[in-house]
Design an enzyme around this catalytic site. Structure first.
Site, PDB file in Angstrom:
ATOM      1  CB  CYS A  53     -11.382   5.717 -23.554  1.00  0.00           C
ATOM      2  SG  CYS A  53     -12.165   4.497 -22.485  1.00  0.00           S
TER       3      CYS A  53
ATOM      4  CG  ASP B 232     -11.227   1.301 -23.659  1.00  0.00           C
ATOM      5  OD1 ASP B 232     -11.157   1.406 -24.892  1.00  0.00           O
ATOM      6  OD2 ASP B 232     -10.273   1.478 -22.905  1.00  0.00           O
TER       7      ASP B 232
ATOM      8  CB  CYS C  33      -6.587   0.769 -22.505  1.00  0.00           C
ATOM      9  SG  CYS C  33      -7.056   0.830 -20.772  1.00  0.00           S
TER      10      CYS C  33
ATOM     11  CB  CYS D 254      -8.895   1.511 -16.875  1.00  0.00           C
ATOM     12  SG  CYS D 254      -8.080   2.786 -17.864  1.00  0.00           S
TER      13      CYS D 254
HETATM   14 FE1  FES Z   1     -10.603   3.647 -21.254  1.00  0.00          FE
HETATM   15 FE2  FES Z   1      -8.659   2.331 -20.184  1.00  0.00          FE
HETATM   16  S1  FES Z   1      -8.493   4.026 -21.516  1.00  0.00           S
HETATM   17  S2  FES Z   1     -10.735   1.910 -20.034  1.00  0.00           S
END
Ligand code: FES
Length: 145
Positions: free
Chosen positions: A33, A35, A59, A103
């Protein structure tokens, strides 16, 4: 789909920022993702986490879990901080939607990375702490999140 607590921590995240000269700092990401989360600890001579800050490029659930995770570890010893798992963070937030469970794993791993850094700097071993991964994607797949 998000609990009120998640929304509250997303809208008013606690402990945002950095610490100068942290006792330990850990950064982890999720390549899938994109992040990234970084957690800073200020740990006193007794091994108690006096302060914790975070910076999260991610996110809303990642922001909320960082906020809750830093709240939960403050005042704990480095050993007790291991009890702040992704499940503990999720419970404290009244749950996360299934697609957002990874997450919270970022928060657990960032805590471990900061503890690992602290242990390395001080030449100590924190019992039960495994070397953290930099990219939680592998771990997430292993555990089928
Ligand atoms: Fe990757 Fe939340 S979508 S940490």
């Amino acid at each position: 789909m998000y609990s009120e607590k998640v929304m509250e921590h997303f809208n008013n995240p606690r402990n945002v920022g950095e610490l100068e000269n942290p006792s330990g700092v850990g950064t982890v990401g999720n390549a899938k993702c994109g992040d990234i989360m970084r957690i800073y600890f200020d740990i006193d001579d007794q091994g108690v986490i006096r302060d914790a800050k975070f910076k999260t490029f991610g996110c809303g659930a990642a922001v909320a879990t960082s906020s809750m995770a830093t709240e939960l570890v403050k005042g704990k010893t480095v050993q007790q901080a291991l009890s702040v798992t992704n499940k503990a963070v999720m419970e404290a937030l009244d749950g996360l939607p299934p697609v957002k469970v990874h997450c919270s794993l970022l928060a657990e791993e960032a805590i471990h990375a900061a503890l690992w850094d602290y242990a390395q700097k001080n030449g100590i071993v924190i019992e039960g702490l495994k070397k953290p991964v930099e990219d939680i994607e592998e771990k997430a797949q292993e555990e089928e999140y």
